[in-house]
Write a protein that holds these residues in place. Sequence first.
Motif, short mmCIF file in Angstrom:
data_model
loop_
_atom_site.label_atom_id
_atom_site.label_comp_id
_atom_site.label_asym_id
_atom_site.label_seq_id
_atom_site.Cartn_x
_atom_site.Cartn_y
_atom_site.Cartn_z
N UNK A 160 7.93 1.55 5.09
CA UNK A 160 9.03 2.07 4.27
C UNK A 160 8.85 3.58 4.10
N UNK A 161 9.76 4.35 4.66
CA UNK A 161 9.68 5.81 4.61
C UNK A 161 10.65 6.32 3.55
N UNK A 162 10.14 6.65 2.36
CA UNK A 162 10.95 7.13 1.24
C UNK A 162 12.14 6.19 0.98
N UNK A 163 11.91 4.90 0.73
CA UNK A 163 13.01 3.93 0.71
C UNK A 163 13.98 4.07 -0.45
N UNK A 203 0.84 -1.20 0.00
CA UNK A 203 0.00 0.00 0.00
C UNK A 203 0.87 1.25 0.00
N UNK A 204 0.61 2.15 -0.92
CA UNK A 204 1.38 3.37 -1.02
C UNK A 204 0.67 4.56 -0.40
N UNK A 205 1.46 5.51 0.10
CA UNK A 205 0.95 6.79 0.58
C UNK A 205 1.80 7.86 -0.09
N UNK A 206 1.17 8.68 -0.91
CA UNK A 206 1.91 9.64 -1.71
C UNK A 206 1.40 11.05 -1.44
N UNK A 207 2.33 11.99 -1.46
CA UNK A 207 1.96 13.39 -1.24
C UNK A 207 3.22 14.23 -1.13
N UNK A 208 3.05 15.53 -1.21
CA UNK A 208 4.18 16.43 -1.11
C UNK A 208 4.68 16.52 0.33
N UNK A 209 5.83 17.13 0.51
CA UNK A 209 6.39 17.33 1.85
C UNK A 209 5.40 18.10 2.72
N UNK A 210 5.20 17.61 3.95
CA UNK A 210 4.28 18.26 4.86
C UNK A 210 2.84 17.81 4.74
N UNK A 211 2.59 16.82 3.90
CA UNK A 211 1.21 16.36 3.69
C UNK A 211 0.72 15.43 4.80
N UNK A 249 7.37 -13.72 1.45
CA UNK A 249 6.92 -13.85 2.84
C UNK A 249 5.48 -13.39 3.06
N UNK A 250 4.86 -12.80 2.05
CA UNK A 250 3.50 -12.28 2.24
C UNK A 250 3.45 -11.10 3.19
N UNK A 251 4.55 -10.35 3.27
CA UNK A 251 4.64 -9.23 4.20
C UNK A 251 3.75 -8.07 3.74
N UNK A 252 2.94 -7.58 4.65
CA UNK A 252 2.16 -6.37 4.37
C UNK A 252 3.10 -5.18 4.38
N UNK A 253 3.03 -4.33 3.35
CA UNK A 253 3.93 -3.19 3.26
C UNK A 253 3.15 -1.89 3.13
N UNK A 254 3.63 -0.88 3.84
CA UNK A 254 3.12 0.48 3.68
C UNK A 254 4.30 1.34 3.26
N UNK A 255 4.20 1.91 2.07
CA UNK A 255 5.32 2.65 1.48
C UNK A 255 4.94 4.12 1.32
N UNK A 256 5.65 4.97 2.04
CA UNK A 256 5.48 6.42 1.94
C UNK A 256 6.49 6.95 0.94
N UNK A 257 6.02 7.72 -0.02
CA UNK A 257 6.94 8.25 -1.04
C UNK A 257 6.30 9.43 -1.76
N UNK A 258 7.16 10.25 -2.36
CA UNK A 258 6.67 11.27 -3.29
C UNK A 258 7.04 10.88 -4.73
#
Length: 243
Positions: A161-164, A34-42, A187-196
């Motif tokens: 994952x914070x801006x990996x 799952x991704x989370x995308x947005x500009x700095x400060x979002x 491994x079936x690992x659930x991932x949350x990836x924060x990125x711009x």
Amino acid sequence: MITFEHVSKNYSHNGSIIKALDNVELKINEQEVFGVIGESGSGKSTLLRMINTLEYPSEGQVKVAGVDLMQRNETEQRQNRKQIGMIFQQFNLLYNQTVKENIGLPLHLNKSYDQKRVEEVLNFVRLGEKGMHYPSQLSGGEKQRVGIARALITQPKILLCDEPTSALDGQNAYDVMELLRKINRTFGTTMVIVSHELNLIKQLCDRTAILENGKVLETLAIQKEQQQQRFGSYYERVRENLG
């Protein structure tokens, strides 16, 4: 697997209230990327830190496997963190420790050090010959793979994952992206990836939430139905690239 229910986070600054997250509602499925995308400060990093209880909501609930994290005592929260790995933008390695020592650190902290496990994870991230090297002897991509190995060593169910890849050049970024994909599939690992970075989100994630000023503007399924509404130039570009 992970749910945000009407979650808001407020900070006080110079007598003013800053709303880092504003009534966020999300559901992240088990084994999903799952991704989370947005500009700095979002509000991206604040959202991520809620999942491993490094931040707490001012309002609402964050649940993992149906359990409200705020209702867990300190011991239960420590146990929860052991199930969650974290990958950082700037690697966060100890430069006076070898690669093996960096990877094994979480096991030492948990008093469960296992040399065989360290070797297995080292080989999984393709750094089997670098175990006795120090971070200063590694490329940026290799440092991030050490960071990923350290996150994997406790066999987490969730990987944050914070801006990996934002500190990496093209090939190294691609290699790290492929390694994350391999982890999810193996491994079936659930991932949350924060990125711009649109390319990372597009290539790796199943769905992504678009954040602006602490609000979830929309959650998109990657490369599925074309979206119509527009939210300004940055988000128009997000939609055009992800739709």
